[in-house]
Scaffold this motif. Structure first.
Motif, PDB file in Angstrom:
ATOM      1  N   ILE A  23       0.840  -1.205   0.000  1.00 19.38           N
ATOM      2  CA  ILE A  23       0.000   0.000   0.000  1.00 19.38           C
ATOM      3  C   ILE A  23       0.871   1.248   0.000  1.00 19.38           C
ATOM      4  CG2 ILE A  23      -1.640   1.353   1.381  1.00 19.38           C
ATOM      5  CD1 ILE A  23      -2.903  -1.422   2.166  1.00 19.38           C
ATOM      6  N   CYS A  27       0.964   3.990  -3.145  1.00 15.95           N
ATOM      7  CA  CYS A  27       0.804   5.436  -2.969  1.00 15.95           C
ATOM      8  C   CYS A  27       1.982   6.203  -3.555  1.00 15.95           C
ATOM      9  CB  CYS A  27       0.588   5.777  -1.498  1.00 15.95           C
ATOM     10  SG  CYS A  27      -1.023   5.232  -0.882  1.00 15.95           S
ATOM     11  N   LEU A  34      -3.768   7.761   0.222  1.00 22.32           N
ATOM     12  CA  LEU A  34      -4.673   6.723   0.680  1.00 22.32           C
ATOM     13  C   LEU A  34      -5.890   7.393   1.307  1.00 22.32           C
ATOM     14  CD1 LEU A  34      -5.065   3.650   1.119  1.00 22.32           C
ATOM     15  CD2 LEU A  34      -3.958   3.960   3.355  1.00 22.32           C
ATOM     16  N   ARG A  37      -8.856   2.379   3.859  1.00 25.44           N
ATOM     17  CA  ARG A  37      -8.335   1.010   3.820  1.00 25.44           C
ATOM     18  C   ARG A  37      -9.269   0.126   4.625  1.00 25.44           C
ATOM     19  NH1 ARG A  37      -5.982  -3.464   5.531  1.00 25.44           N
ATOM     20  NH2 ARG A  37      -3.863  -4.090   5.032  1.00 25.44           N
ATOM     21  N   ILE A  59      -8.566  -0.915  -0.895  1.00 20.51           N
ATOM     22  CA  ILE A  59      -8.193   0.458  -0.577  1.00 20.51           C
ATOM     23  C   ILE A  59      -8.851   1.396  -1.573  1.00 20.51           C
ATOM     24  CG2 ILE A  59      -6.000  -0.120   0.537  1.00 20.51           C
ATOM     25  CD1 ILE A  59      -4.563   0.755  -2.065  1.00 20.51           C
TER      26      ILE A  59
END
Length: 164
Positions: A23, A27, A34, A37, A59
């Motif tokens: 993640i 990004c 983000l 999530r 996400i």
């Protein structure tokens, strides 16, 4: 900035730690932030059922990349974590699977990319975490929480947060 929904899955290695690292990398590579999530969910394998259960999550990001560039970034992140799409079995075991589910309200159908994801409304393991982070979001005219009511969710189990 565009709003994109991404599904994460895996069943090889320390998947939950992989998700955290992936993640952050998404990004970075997608020039994104983000937005949301989901929790992680333990899910039965889909397609090829003779394998360990998967862990799935979703996400939401805000990104500056166009959909094709975002997909390329997602594939690069998969490779970073050991995925080799050219030499794996379809729906088989994997360290990391990243699927671009939706990008704003775009409908795209090219050999490289179909949006929204063509099997989204068949997959409880995607709709359950999506409904957690974006229950009211419309995709192809369907609200996520309403689509979830029409798919089987047997065996999908929310996992507790990782201890830090």
């Amino acid at each position: 900035m565009a709003s994109a929904l991404i599904a994460l899955g895996g069943n090889v290695g320390d998947v939950r730690t992989t998700f955290e690292r992936a993640i952050a990398e998404i990004c970075r590579r997608a020039q994104s932030t983000l937005a949301a999530r989901s929790a992680d969910y333990l899910t039965p394998p889909w397609g090829e059922t003779q394998q360990p259960p998967f862990i799935n999550a979703c996400i939401a990001i805000e990104t500056q990349l166009d959909p094709h560039a975002l997909l390329a970034a997602l594939h690069a992140v998969e490779r970073m974590f050991g995925r080799d799409r050219a030499h794996e079995s379809r729906w088989g075991p994997r360290t990391l699977d990243l699927d671009l589910i939706a990008y704003d309200d775009l409908a795209i159908d090219t050999p490289e990319l179909t949006l929204p994801h063509p099997r989204l409304f068949e997959r409880g393991f995607v709709l359950v975490p999506l409904a957690e982070i974006a229950p009211e979001r419309l995709i192809a005219g369907r609200r996520i929480k309403e689509a979830l009511a029409h798919v089987p969710c047997d065996g999908i189990e929310r996992l507790p947060p990782l201890e830090r």
